[in-house]
Structure formats: structure tokens, C-alpha cells
Write an enzyme that holds these catalytic residues in place. Structure first.
Site, PDB file in Angstrom:
ATOM      1  N   HIS A   1     -66.885  -9.985  -6.194  1.00  0.00           N
ATOM      2  CA  HIS A   1     -66.387 -11.346  -5.982  1.00  0.00           C
ATOM      3  C   HIS A   1     -64.857 -11.376  -5.992  1.00  0.00           C
ATOM      4  O   HIS A   1     -64.225 -11.930  -5.085  1.00  0.00           O
ATOM      5  CB  HIS A   1     -66.940 -12.269  -7.072  1.00  0.00           C
ATOM      6  CG  HIS A   1     -66.512 -13.694  -6.945  1.00  0.00           C
ATOM      7  ND1 HIS A   1     -67.291 -14.661  -6.354  1.00  0.00           N
ATOM      8  CD2 HIS A   1     -65.372 -14.325  -7.325  1.00  0.00           C
ATOM      9  CE1 HIS A   1     -66.659 -15.818  -6.371  1.00  0.00           C
ATOM     10  NE2 HIS A   1     -65.493 -15.644  -6.966  1.00  0.00           N
ATOM     11  N   GLU A   2     -64.262 -10.779  -7.019  1.00  0.00           N
ATOM     12  CA  GLU A   2     -62.800 -10.800  -7.121  1.00  0.00           C
ATOM     13  C   GLU A   2     -62.156 -10.005  -5.994  1.00  0.00           C
ATOM     14  O   GLU A   2     -61.070 -10.351  -5.520  1.00  0.00           O
ATOM     15  CB  GLU A   2     -62.357 -10.254  -8.482  1.00  0.00           C
ATOM     16  CG  GLU A   2     -62.854 -11.056  -9.678  1.00  0.00           C
ATOM     17  CD  GLU A   2     -62.420 -12.508  -9.653  1.00  0.00           C
ATOM     18  OE1 GLU A   2     -61.421 -12.837  -8.978  1.00  0.00           O
ATOM     19  OE2 GLU A   2     -63.094 -13.332 -10.298  1.00  0.00           O
TER      20      GLU A   2
ATOM     21  N   HIS B   1     -58.772 -11.134   0.944  1.00  0.00           N
ATOM     22  CA  HIS B   1     -58.260 -12.329   1.629  1.00  0.00           C
ATOM     23  C   HIS B   1     -56.741 -12.391   1.497  1.00  0.00           C
ATOM     24  O   HIS B   1     -56.025 -12.693   2.463  1.00  0.00           O
ATOM     25  CB  HIS B   1     -58.898 -13.579   1.020  1.00  0.00           C
ATOM     26  CG  HIS B   1     -58.760 -14.808   1.858  1.00  0.00           C
ATOM     27  ND1 HIS B   1     -59.105 -16.067   1.404  1.00  0.00           N
ATOM     28  CD2 HIS B   1     -58.304 -14.997   3.134  1.00  0.00           C
ATOM     29  CE1 HIS B   1     -58.888 -16.957   2.355  1.00  0.00           C
ATOM     30  NE2 HIS B   1     -58.388 -16.333   3.405  1.00  0.00           N
TER      31      HIS B   1
END
EC number: 3.4.24.59
Length: 823
Positions: free
Chosen positions: A595-596, A602
Site C-alpha cells: 500500500h505505502e 505515485h
């Protein structure tokens, strides 16, 4: 815990807003080790001599590359291999993040003074820009506002990281001080009407060289932030705004503090006849509980570990009921603080000319209005309620079997004669159900196959196949990192070269927070056209203060000009690395890391021209999309089979074990998702309160909502909403994670999930990890950061008629998202 709850509990290091609004937050298992043949591994760095690591066993899968070996060694070897830290560059001391200006705590104050002088000069330049008869200065207002944002947020964001992760109190104290001073300066900018007026004039001016689409988007984001802070209001009205903002800040912090501390510890819960009521917990546990002087009742502190164990394992429902009610009992003082905060928000919304707080918050989000959010959530609730109710009925059958001794077939749809299912039954029967799925009682451990280095090398391979981006272990200079266990990764594109830096603070240490967080240290932006000379500062003005946070200027493929590269830090707590035994991840930590890393990639790909829309600086209900997509990858057995290898033997994780863990993780998911939908609906109901509604009752609203859409009825005398801490930081936007999960599921099935390509997992992984899908996601979504309308980005990815409908971002688009399943 399920991934919805996990992600929402992660500490979110929110981006520093240029306009600092008072109500807005700036915002391991170990397995036995089996020795293996010795390995000699290299960590390469083009700017320094190569280090040879001769160490205890590092085994890699047969197809591993030298890059895999280096990454695995980077994270799986103890830092004592190099004396003080892994990969220390043998040269003179540098400062934190390789900044010469950050060699000691006291240097933060010099940096603060320098930043204030430079920022003040830019502020003055923007304020007087309309007076320039040539119009040139007015044309530069958006660029200069973005520079101002970058200069201030670059220090504030960095201090946010330092004060949360640095082990030395001097650094923490100085970063706190710097953070406070610069945030106070931002509050002054809130009241600088000249900034707002210059921006408004720049947006409206008919330049011969018109503002670009990107400039207009950045400008309107700034304008919205200004107006949300009340800058456009008449002086008398703005005084009311400031008054209510200050009150809201106090109430919000008070509510968050009480919610974060858990249930009130007094009065204690008393359980009579504990040896009978606590059957199932073992005599040793029961005997260890403190007793009252009368009748030997067991004393339990609400919210304690003992209370959690009773809810999960006590066979007698009466014991679970006592603990549940004791932990959720209504506290009038806490409820009054929550309701005062909500009423203050409603009044502040009225001052801003809005009907309710949700209207204030949602104006720049994908959903735009509270009515749209309610339509989305109502659609989700209608879809999930029958599935969630079916899961509750399955648990009711387990309860009936436990109470009567008669077998009730879980597949039987008849529920007429089943017992009621109470809130205090959920943990107990959920645990029994999960245990029933595993014949041995517990699944085989997957941690030996998930050393930190193994997973990080796997992530590098995933990003390489999707985007042509990989990780390169980098040596650090003395002083560059805040603790010897912090590892640095250079992020490299196969054609563009270095595109950013990630500092990985993964390992445990005394005093470190156990939460996971993504911190932005530096955003990307174009820097070659800054026109620093136009700021009007005298030559050598900065000599007394030393260097700032200047970055090297890098060229980017396909983009004009030169850019500063992004730097981010990831913080987790996955155990420690010892000689012969790396830090091993459990399933929850694996999901969290993926997730991180979604946020991190991004930040690396979203290298935009403007700081204010770089990387993760985008709408709250869009920012989780890349990270949720990474959760889809880690939950794919095809991908996981190419990622997980035993840290000592190099053997792959057996497919049946993968499938068992995934099945366990996805069980009862509808029930948990429906609970999140209810929480998001409650958030909206609270924040659509209108100013003047004196009869507001937060408990009554929660009970009514549960009557309407719930599948487990609320318990009289309880007030769960007191512990809903996200009502402060995510007020009116708690729906965002569900919203992004719906979009991520659609993008996953559109770009990556190709069923039926092959019976072999490795060949299926080739299809899922396709460069075509990765490039589409990169070009249409990730590279834009927040610099493009997210509806247009999603529409471009989905394509076709449906994509065209989505691109409009209207009610029809929202209805489409609401029709997608949250998986």
C-alpha cells in the site's frame, strides 16, 4: 484485521497545504533460521567504490538477478556489516537527506530564518504584481505562488518527518519549533488579502500568452484554498470565521485525543463468577485477573488486552456482553465534545455561505457535493447489505450450533429459528468461523518467505515489468539518514535514469511509532524558470544563514526545462535485522508495505511542472487509488507466487499456502465492508448538519442509521461514535477509501486481471504484470499527479462509452462508480 480497517488506521502524513487552514491536518513474525551456502553480494554505486559484502547466507530464487541480490542484501543484512550503517559512503559528513544545511539540530533555525526571508520577498512580489504595467509580473503570479508553496512546504514536510521518526530529542525539539514558526507564518498568509487578489486578477487577465491548462488548475486549487480560509469575506465576517476556526481547532484536538485514547478506563468492568463466565480462556488467564473485595468478581479495564481476549474467546455471551457494553458505554462529556465540534463546523460553514460542512469540504473533491456522496454510499449499501446479512446469518448458524449442540448447515438459507446475533457475538463467532476454515487450526506461517529484502526485490521486479522502473541500493553519507538502520533506494527508470529517492525506515527501535506512513520530503517541480532575481533580494543576502534546500536540476525525458527530483520516506515497524536472521513480514505488514509503495511510486512518476500538484498532492478521494491498486497486486496469487521465496533456502512459497492465506484474508469481507459503508454514511449525516439544529443527537443518528442499513443492531446505552476519531481528520471525506476501492477494482479488471490466460501461475503473472497495462496507468493517471481532472484520468483508462461517461464527472459518472463492487 481487514485491509479496509488497516489502511484507514495507517498514520497519514498529509501534504502541506499552501494555505494552512486551522481545522485541516497537515496532514513481525520470526521463523527458525536454517543456514545455507555462503554468498558474496555486491552493492553498486556509480559515484563511489564498490563494497563487497561477505556474509552469512543469502539465498535467492533461481531466476534472481544481481539487482535482486543487491536489494535483498541491502535490507536483510544487519547494519553492523559496515560498522555503523549499511552502505556508508567514506567521505566528509553531509546533512540529513544530503543537504549541507542540515548537519545539526541548530541548523534548522538558520534554515527557518532563511526560509522566512525568501518567502516574504516572494509574498511581496506577488502582492504588487498587478502594479507592473507590462503585465509580466501578473503572468508569473501562479508560478511564484507555487514557488512559495514549495519553499515553505519543503521545510514543513521535512520537519513533519523529523519530529515523527528522528530518535534524538534535540532534532525533534528543533523540528517542532520550525514547524510551529512556519505554520504560524502560513496562518499570516491566510490573512494576506493581496495574495488572493493578485491570484484572482491573474486568472481573469486576458494575457497574450494565456495561462496553460496546468497553470489554471494550479491557480484554481490555490484560489479554492484561499476561499475555504475565508480570505474573501468582509472584515467583520472574517473575524467570525477566525473565532470559529480557533474554537474548532481546540474542540477537534480534544475529540481526537479522547478518541485515540480508547474507551474510558473508569468505571472498570466487573465479571461475576469468572471461572464460569470466562470458560474458554484458560484457568491461568482467569486466575491472573484482579478481583474486587466482594464476591471475587474479576475486574477488567475497558479497551485492555484482557477485554479483547474476552470478546474473542469467552464462550459465555454474558461475559462478552459485559465487556462490550463496558467498553462502549455512553460518556456524556465525550459526546458533548463531539457534538460541539460538529456544531462548530456547521456554524463555520454558515459563515462561509454554505449549507453545511460537507459542502465546504467537497467542493474540490471528485464527488463535489454531499448529495453525490450520499448517492454513492446508498448504492453501495444496497449492494452490500444482502451479502453482509448472509454472512451474519452464517455466524448465527454457528451460534445456534454452539448453544444447542445440534448441527445447523451453514448453506441452509432458513433463518426463522436462529438465535439473535448481538454486537458482542461478532468477534467470538468470526474467530470460530475463521478457525473452521483451516483443518489444522492455524495456517502455515508465510513469514519465512517474506523477508524484507525478498519483498523489496520483488517490488522492484514488479515495478520494472509494469513501468520500466527499478530500485538501486544506494550508499549514504555520514549524517544523511536519521538512524543507522535507514536504507536508501535510488529509483531508476530504464531510459530516463534517476527519477527520485526513497528512504526506507522499516526496522524497529526503541521509541519509534509502530504505525506506517508515507512522508514527502521534496516534491518534483520545474526549477529552471524560477526567476529568482525577480524576488528583489540583495546579492549574498543568504550568507548569514547558509545554504537552503536547493536541489540539483535534472532533465526529464520528453519535458522541456529542468526539474528537482522527488524525495520521500516510508516508515514502518517490521522487527529488526540480526546476523543470520532478517526481518520477516507477516501478511498484514506485506499488505501495508505494498500500500505505502503505491503512494511512493505515485510520488516518483508524478513529476509535474508544479509543486502543488506533484505526486500525491491530489484530491482526497483520488489519492488512495494507486496504493489500493498495489493491494490488488499483492492479493493476486499469480503475482505473490513470483514474489515470496524462503529467505534461507530460496524455495518458493507453496501455492496451496498462498491460496489458503488469501481465502482467509477475504473471508467475511462483505460484513467488514458494510461496516465501513455505515461509518462513511454516519460521517456524511453528521457533516450535513445545518447551523441552528439545536436538537442534534449524535447517538440517535447512529442508532437510526443502524436500523436503516445495519445488519447487527446497536446496543442500548452505548455510543460507538465517541471512538470514531476519523471524524476530525477525515470529516465529510471518510467515504474516500471506499470510493477509490471501487475505482481501483474497475481499473484492475480493465488493465491487469486477465483470467484464463494460462494454467501456470508464472505465465498468468506475465499477463497481470504487463508493460502495456503499466504504461497505460502511468501515462493516463500516475504521471499527472493532481494536475489533471481525476474523472478524465479514470475515463481515459476505462475507455469506450463507459469511459466517455466517466470523464464528465457528473451524476451519471458517480452512479457508474456506485454500481461497481468494492472488492
Amino acid at each position: 484485521m481487514r485491509r479496509l480497517q488497516q489502511s484507514l488506521r495507517r498514520r497519514s502524513a498529509r501534504r502541506c497545504p499552501f494555505i494552512l487552514i486551522p481545522h485541516r491536518l497537515l496532514t513481525t513474525s520470526y521463523a527458525s533460521y536454517k543456514p545455507a551456502p555462503q554468498a558474496t553480494l555486491e552493492i553498486e554505486d556509480t559515484n563511489s567504490p564498490t563494497f563487497l559484502l561477505k556474509t552469512s547466507p543469502i539465498q535467492l530464487p533461481a531466476r534472481a538477478t544481481s539487482d535482486d541480490s543487491a536489494i535483498k542484501a541491502h535490507f536483510d543484512l544487519p547494519h553492523s556489516i559496515f560498522g555503523d550503517m549499511v552502505g556508508v559512503r567514506r567521505e566528509h559528513v553531509k546533512g540529513l537527506f544530503h543537504y549541507d544545511s542540515l548537519t545539526q539540530p541548530e541548523s534548522l533555525m538558520r534554515l527557518t530564518d532563511r526560509t522566512l526571508i525568501q518567502a516574504s520577498a516572494i509574498v511581496q512580489r506577488i502582492v504588487v504584481a498587478p502594479q507592473d504595467p507590462t503585465g509580466r509580473e501578473l503572468r508569473l503570479v501562479v508560478k511564484n505562488l507555487d514557488r512559495l508553496s514549495d519553499i515553505l512546504c519543503g521545510v514543513i514536510d521535512m520537519c513533519e518527518l523529523i519530529r515523527n521518526v528522528h530518535p534524538h530529542q534535540d532534532w525533534v525539539n528543533q523540528s517542532d519549533r520550525t514547524h510551529q514558526i512556519l505554520c504560524s507564518f502560513m496562518n499570516e498568509l491566510n490573512a494576506t488579502r493581496g495574495l488572493y487578489e493578485s491570484l484572482a486578477k491573474a486568472i481573469a487577465h486576458p494575457f497574450n500568452d494565456p495561462l496553460t491548462t496546468s497553470e489554471l488548475r494550479v491557480a484554481r486549487i490555490f484560489l479554492t484554498d484561499f476561499e475555504r480560509s475565508g480570505i474573501h469575506l468582509p472584515p467583520s465576517v472574517r473575524e467570525r470565521f477566525v473565532k470559529h476556526s480557533d474554537a474548532l481547532l481546540f474542540l477537534g484536538r480534544s475529540f481526537l485525543s479522547s478518541a485515540s485514547s480508547g474507551p474510558s478506563t473508569v468505571p472498570h468492568i466487573e465479571i461475576p463468577d469468572p471461572h464460569r463466565l470466562l470458560t474458554g480462556l484458560g484457568r491461568q488467564f482467569v486466575d491472573s485477573l484482579p478481583r474486587t473485595g466482594r464476591n471475587g468478581q474479576a475486574v477488567i479495564e475497558p479497551g485492555s488486552w484482557e477485554a479483547q481476549m474476552i470478546l474473542r474467546y469467552a464462550r459465555e455471551g454474558r461475559a462478552r456482553e459485559l465487556v462490550y457494553v463496558g467498553g462502549m458505554r455512553a460518556d456524556k462529556k465525550r459526546i458533548s465534545v463531539l457534538e460541539a465540534m460538529l456544531k462548530e463546523r456547521a456554524e463555520l460553514a454558515s459563515v462561509l455561505g454554505k449549507n453545511n460542512w460537507a459542502e465546504v469540504v467537497l467542493v474540490d473533491k471528485m464527488t463535489k457535493t454531499p448529495e453525490n456522496v450520499m448517492r454513492f454510499l446508498t448504492s453501495l449499501a444496497q449492494h452490500h447489505q444482502p451479502v453482509a446479512r448472509a454472512e451474519v446469518d452464517m455466524l448465527r448458524r454457528m451460534k445456534a450450533t454452539a448453544l444447542t449442540g445440534n448441527y445447523f448447515d451453514p448453506r441452509n438459507s432458513r433463518t426463522r429459528h436462529l438465535p439473535l446475533f448481538h454486537a458482542w457475538d461478532r468477534d467470538y463467532y468470526s474467530d470460530k468461523y475463521l478457525t473452521s476454515l483451516i483443518p489444522t487450526g492455524s495456517p502455515p506461517s508465510i513469514s519465512p518467505y517474506l523477508s524484507t529484502g525478498t519483498v523489496m526485490s520483488g517490488l522492484s521486479r514488479i515495478f520494472s515489468r509494469l513501468y520500466g522502473i527499478s530500485f538501486k541500493p544506494a550508499v549514504v553519507s555520514p549524517g544523511e539518514v536519521w538512524h543507522p538502520s535507514v536504507r536508501r533506494l535510488d529509483v531508476v527508470h530504464e531510459e530516463e535514469g534517476l527519477i527520485g529517492v526513497i528512504y526506507c525506515d522499516f526496522f524497529s527501535r526503541i521509541g519509534k511509532s509502530s504505525g506506517a506512513a508515507h512522508y514527502t520530503v521534496r516534491c518534483s517541480r520545474r526549477v529552471d524558470d524560477d526567476d529568482i532575481d525577480g524576488d528583489g533580494l540583495p546579492e549574498d543576502w543568504d550568507k548569514p544563514y547558509g545554504p537552503g534546500l536547493e536541489a540539483d536540476k535534472e532533465s526529464l525525458s520528453g519535458k522541456p526545462g529542468k526539474y528537482q527530483l522527488p524525495i520521500i520516506a516510508l516508515s514502518m515497524d517490521v522487527g529488526t535485522v540480526n546476523e543470520g536472521r532478517p526481518a520477516l513480514l507477516n501478511w498484514q505488514e506485506l499488505e501495508t508495505l505494498f500500500h505505502e509503495m503505491g503512494h511512493a511510486i505515485h510520488s516518483m512518476i508524478g513529476r509535474t511542472e508544479y509543486h502543488n500538484v506533484s505526486g500525491t498532492r491530489c484530491a482526497t478521494d483520488f489519492v488512495e487509488l494507486p496504493s489500493i491498486l498495489m493491494e490488488h497486486f499483492v492479493s493476486s496469487p499469480e503475482v505473490l507466487s513470483t514474489l515470496a521465496f524462503h529467505h534461507a533456502t530460496g524455495e518458493p512459497l507453496p501455492i496451496p499456502v498462498i491460496e489458503a492465506h488469501l481465502a482467509l484474508n477475504q473471508s467475511l469481507s462483505a460484513l467488514e465492508t458494510h461496516g465501513q459503508i455505515a461509518m462513511a454514511l454516519l460521517d456524511q449525516k453528521y457533516h450535513t448538519l445545518r447551523h441552528g439544529q439545536d436538537s442534534f443527537d449524535s447517538t440517535a443518528i447512529w442508532f437510526q442509521l443502524q436500523q436503516e442499513i445495519g445488519v447487527i443492531q446497536p446496543v442500548p446505552g452505548t455510543a460507538w461514535q465517541m471512538q470514531f476519531g476519523h471524524l476530525y481528520g477525515y470529516g465529510a471525506t471518510y467515504y474516500s477509501y471506499l470510493f477509490d476501492r471501487a475505482i481501483a477494482g474497475k481499473i484492475w479488471s480493465t488493465l491487469f486481471h486477465r483470467s484464463g490466460t494460462s494454467q501456470a501461475y508464472d505465465r498468468k503473472a506475465e499477463g497481470i504484470l504487463s508493460r502495456e497495462g503499466g504504461e497505460l496507468l502511468k501515462e493516463k493517471v500516475l504521471k499527472w499527479g493532481g494536475g489533471r481532472d481525476p474523472w478524465e484520468m479514470v475515463g481515459d483508462v476505462i475507455g469506450g462509452v463507459e469511459g466517455d461517461e466517466l470523464s464528465k464527472g457528473d451524476e451519471r459518472a458517480l452512479a457508474l462508480v456506485g454500481s461497481w463492487s468494492v472488492v
